[in-house]
Design a protein around this motif. Structure first.
Motif, mmCIF file in Angstrom:
data_model
loop_
_atom_site.group_PDB
_atom_site.id
_atom_site.type_symbol
_atom_site.label_atom_id
_atom_site.label_comp_id
_atom_site.label_asym_id
_atom_site.label_seq_id
_atom_site.Cartn_x
_atom_site.Cartn_y
_atom_site.Cartn_z
ATOM 1 N N ARG A 1 -44.197 25.636 -18.514
ATOM 2 C CA ARG A 1 -42.655 25.084 -19.850
ATOM 3 C C ARG A 1 -42.604 24.003 -19.622
ATOM 4 N NH1 ARG A 1 -41.829 30.317 -21.863
ATOM 5 N NH2 ARG A 1 -40.904 29.006 -23.179
ATOM 6 N N THR A 2 -41.855 23.797 -21.295
ATOM 7 C CA THR A 2 -41.264 22.350 -21.251
ATOM 8 C C THR A 2 -40.138 22.051 -21.529
ATOM 9 O OG1 THR A 2 -41.161 22.526 -23.569
ATOM 10 C CG2 THR A 2 -43.319 21.868 -22.851
ATOM 11 N N THR B 1 -43.907 32.562 -18.588
ATOM 12 C CA THR B 1 -42.423 32.707 -17.278
ATOM 13 C C THR B 1 -42.764 32.465 -15.930
ATOM 14 O OG1 THR B 1 -43.798 34.298 -16.238
ATOM 15 C CG2 THR B 1 -42.824 35.367 -18.474
ATOM 16 N N ARG B 2 -43.907 30.749 -16.054
ATOM 17 C CA ARG B 2 -43.903 29.856 -15.224
ATOM 18 C C ARG B 2 -43.273 28.870 -15.956
ATOM 19 N NH1 ARG B 2 -49.876 31.080 -13.781
ATOM 20 N NH2 ARG B 2 -49.892 30.788 -16.253
ATOM 21 N N TRP B 3 -42.429 28.940 -13.720
ATOM 22 C CA TRP B 3 -41.388 27.574 -14.236
ATOM 23 C C TRP B 3 -42.194 26.460 -14.919
ATOM 24 C CZ3 TRP B 3 -35.657 27.310 -12.529
ATOM 25 C CH2 TRP B 3 -35.544 26.068 -11.811
ATOM 26 N N LEU C 1 -36.871 30.751 -22.175
ATOM 27 C CA LEU C 1 -37.558 31.822 -20.835
ATOM 28 C C LEU C 1 -35.760 31.843 -20.143
ATOM 29 C CD1 LEU C 1 -39.289 32.364 -18.957
ATOM 30 C CD2 LEU C 1 -39.466 30.276 -18.013
ATOM 31 N N ARG C 2 -34.807 30.652 -20.128
ATOM 32 C CA ARG C 2 -33.993 31.247 -19.464
ATOM 33 C C ARG C 2 -33.192 32.321 -20.177
ATOM 34 N NH1 ARG C 2 -30.752 26.593 -19.702
ATOM 35 N NH2 ARG C 2 -29.658 27.845 -20.988
ATOM 36 N N PHE D 1 -40.650 30.032 -10.471
ATOM 37 C CA PHE D 1 -40.093 29.661 -9.706
ATOM 38 C C PHE D 1 -41.915 29.021 -9.016
ATOM 39 C CE2 PHE D 1 -38.953 26.571 -6.925
ATOM 40 C CZ PHE D 1 -37.644 25.636 -7.708
ATOM 41 N N PRO D 2 -41.657 27.589 -8.723
ATOM 42 C CA PRO D 2 -43.074 27.483 -8.174
ATOM 43 C C PRO D 2 -43.251 27.867 -6.135
ATOM 44 C CG PRO D 2 -41.388 25.668 -9.219
ATOM 45 C CD PRO D 2 -41.447 26.625 -9.304
#
Length: 107
Positions: free
Chosen positions: A8-9, A3-5, A16-17, A63-64
């Motif tokens: 993901r690629t 789930t971490r932005w 994920l969205r 999000f980071p």
């Protein structure tokens, strides 16, 4: 599901969205002294961990980390070694612009 932005690629970002129903969390925490027994990043370390664990219970995008904070009475010269602080106006502008970018991606 990851789930971490940042993990993901571009190719699987849409997945994920959709799985998160367009919900995104922003872990926030200061980098500052919390006594001699705790790391400077304890706030953001906790925030990031809690956000990631929450995303495993209820799917949302994480999000980071937002590692900036303001301590107005200490800005900028009296902060202990290793502490990072920015003016509240800068912090709010940065957060607003990050939210615009997050929204641009459908969150």
């Amino acid at each position: 599901m990851e789930t971490r932005w940042t993990h993901r690629t571009s190719g699987d970002f849409r997945e994920l969205r959709e799985a998160s129903k367009n919900v995104c969390l922003i872990p926030m925490g200061c980098v500052e002294k919390h006594g001699l027994h705790l790391p400077l990043g304890i706030d953001i370390l906790h925030s990031s961990h809690i956000a990631h664990m929450a995303s495993q219970l209820e799917t949302c995008c994480v999000f980071p980390d937002f590692t900036f904070g303001d301590v107005e009475e200490a800005f900028p010269y009296t902060m202990p070694a290793g502490s990072i602080t920015i003016p509240v106006e800068t912090e709010m502008l940065l957060l607003e612009q990050l939210c615009e970018q997050i929204a641009r991606h459908g969150y």
